[in-house]
Design a protein around this motif. Structure first.
Motif, short mmCIF file in Angstrom:
data_model
loop_
_atom_site.label_atom_id
_atom_site.label_comp_id
_atom_site.label_asym_id
_atom_site.label_seq_id
_atom_site.Cartn_x
_atom_site.Cartn_y
_atom_site.Cartn_z
N HIS A 54 70.34 -56.50 70.11
CA HIS A 54 70.47 -57.44 70.98
C HIS A 54 71.94 -58.08 71.54
O HIS A 54 72.71 -58.05 70.40
CB HIS A 54 69.86 -59.07 70.85
CG HIS A 54 68.25 -58.76 70.57
ND1 HIS A 54 67.33 -58.48 71.38
CD2 HIS A 54 67.61 -58.91 69.25
CE1 HIS A 54 66.17 -58.05 70.84
NE2 HIS A 54 66.49 -58.41 69.51
N HIS A 82 75.91 -58.12 72.66
CA HIS A 82 77.24 -57.41 72.34
C HIS A 82 77.48 -57.55 71.03
O HIS A 82 77.30 -58.56 70.43
CB HIS A 82 78.20 -57.85 73.18
CG HIS A 82 78.13 -57.44 74.50
ND1 HIS A 82 78.39 -56.04 75.08
CD2 HIS A 82 77.86 -58.20 75.69
CE1 HIS A 82 78.20 -56.14 76.44
NE2 HIS A 82 77.68 -57.27 76.65
N VAL A 114 79.74 -52.71 70.10
CA VAL A 114 78.56 -52.27 71.48
C VAL A 114 77.42 -51.60 70.57
O VAL A 114 76.93 -52.60 70.02
CB VAL A 114 79.26 -51.57 72.61
CG1 VAL A 114 78.54 -51.94 73.73
CG2 VAL A 114 80.45 -51.99 73.02
N ARG A 115 76.81 -50.46 70.91
CA ARG A 115 75.75 -50.11 70.51
C ARG A 115 76.05 -49.22 69.21
O ARG A 115 75.04 -48.72 68.71
CB ARG A 115 74.98 -49.46 71.57
CG ARG A 115 74.65 -50.05 72.56
CD ARG A 115 73.58 -50.90 72.38
NE ARG A 115 72.34 -50.45 72.28
CZ ARG A 115 70.97 -50.92 72.13
NH1 ARG A 115 70.82 -51.94 71.48
NH2 ARG A 115 69.82 -50.07 72.27
#
Ligand code: SF4
Lengths: 164, 282
Positions: free
Chosen positions: B187, B189, B193-194
């Protein structure tokens, strides 16, 4: 043959449902005064709770479906904006948040300013306001979903792309 | 043959179960933050949508890795349902994690690389713990077969309480929940990031999501082994474990990988070893 066709149709229907129910958002700040950015972030708080609509602020263009742009485009960041847009896989939508992103706003004729976001990439929904209210942003995202539905051929395109 | 069919059906049912669990997780998380939260079926919508995205693949390796990742996860769960060898299951589970990392490393993107390195560190933290849990189970039952657990009369939890805590710790790291959402976050930031998921997009990301659901079910299945004697006990144990997991996820902030390694190798490993020694001495 018939069954195969029906199956693909059903699957397509489910995928379209998913597209409408889970728009992941990436937020790019072109040259905003931060007023609109704060409002975008406010949408994620418990008061407005964007996740109700399945909307997540994802921060990765390769995962995102909707590009939220705040602020005017200038000569420095137009390439970055274009790059982010190009990295997003289809189907995608672009929302210009705030008067600056819609038209350039108060910065319109500045020497370094290109203008609104639509000078660089196609914009689907405009949300005017200085700053755009969180309610307006949420409604704008929902309007963008209508546009996406229209583009997918599920319903006629909405009459307006400006959220007022 | 019957066992084989049963395992296949259970595996097929695990996919919707994993998705529902993920949806419940998001809903509860939202409630804990006094939000409404997404609909229960949200994870399914997400995966369906991801399947419909146009391909955007930077390197063919990524596609291969995402397929191997989900296949290995499914195979590990299948082995579990077949009541097979815990060690074999462990290796297959590792393959799934390794290929996820390999895919992320196949692309020269700094974000995905940092995420992949951190995922490796997470594996370094939870793998010894899970191995010790299996060793503990084997020292009680006398073999590494899941089937032999059912021959034991008393719940394993009574003999291996500390190992169960260690398993809970490993579970949090394996599922990437806070405070261990170091390599990627589900979920909002994070600084990277990812993380490890950065370069996976569309259908590939959907496959990784599926593998995550299956991993959740597998780990909960391992937890269920600790109270195999009664169905009610099993359910109570799982519900308490998962609720605690969600609570911890919500009340803690992300920690550094150094902190994670220090804690996994310090107190938690000591707890696990102590439990096994205690079992032998008693
Ligand atoms: S529209 Fe107003 S609040 Fe938004 S970026 Fe422009 S000046 Fe700032």
């Amino acid at each position: 043959m018939d069954i195969a066709k029906k199956l693909t149709e059903a699957l397509g229907g489910y995928i379209n449902k998913g597209r409408v129910k889970s728009p992941w958002v990436i937020h790019y700040d072109c040259g905003s005064c931060n007023g609109c950015d704060i409002e975008v972030l406010a949408c994620l708080t418990p008061v407005f709770d964007l996740e109700r609509f399945g909307i997540l602020n994802i921060g990765d263009p390769k995962h995102a479906d909707v590009l939220l742009v705040t602020g005017t485009v200038n000569h420095r960041n137009k390439a970055v904006l274009r790059n982010i847009y190009d990295q997003m896989p289809d189907p995608k939508a672009v929302i210009a948040v705030g008067t600056c992103a819609c038209s350039g706003g108060v910065f319109q004729d500045c020497y370094n300013v290109v203008g609104g976001v639509d000078q660089i990439i196609p914009v689907d929904v405009y949300i005017p306001g200085c700053a755009a209210k969180p309610e307006a942003i949420i409604d704008g995202v929902v309007l963008a979903l209508e546009v996406v539905k229209g583009k997918l051929g599920l319903q006629p395109l909405p009459k307006t792309t400006v959220f007022e | 043959m019957l066992k084989f069919l049963f395992a296949l059906v259970a595996l097929a049912l695990s996919v919707p179960a994993g998705g529902l669990l993920a949806g419940l997780d998001r809903k509860l998380t939202a409630r804990l933050q006094s939000r409404m939260g997404p609909p229960l079926l949200q994870p399914f919508y997400d995966v369906l949508k991801l399947c419909g995205k146009s391909p955007c693949v930077s390197n063919p390796w990524l596609v291969f890795c995402s397929f191997v990742c989900v296949t290995a996860s499914a195979l590990a769960l299948f082995l579990f349902y077949m009541q097979g060898d815990l060690l074999l299951l462990f290796f297959v589970m590792t393959i799934s994690a390794v290929f996820k990392v390999a895919g992320a490393l196949s692309i020269p993107s700094p974000y995905s690389n940092v995420g992949a390195q951190r995922e490796l560190l997470q594996m370094l933290a939870y793998e010894p713990l899970i191995t010790l849990v299996f060793v503990g189970i084997a020292s009680v039952t006398g073999s590494f077969m899941v089937a032999d657990v059912y021959a034991v009369e008393t719940p394993l939890l009574l003999q291996l309480p500390f190992l169960y805590l260690a398993l809970g710790y490993a579970l949090t790291i394996k599922l990437g929940k806070s405070p261990f959402d170091i390599s990627a976050c589900h979920h909002g930031h994070q600084e990277i990031v990812r993380g490890v998921l950065t370069e996976y997009s569309g259908p590939q990301l959907a496959l990784l999501e599926l593998s995550h659901w299956l991993d959740t079910i597998l780990i909960l299945g391992l937890c269920a082994l600790f109270w195999h004697t009664s169905f009610v006990g099993m359910v109570i144990l799982l519900v308490i474990t998962y609720l605690a997991e969600i609570l911890v996820d919500n009340i803690t902030a992300r920690m550094t990988w150094q902190w994670m390694l220090k804690n996994a190798f310090g107190p938690t490993l000591a707890l696990a070893v102590f439990n096994i020694l205690w079992f032998y001495v008693r």
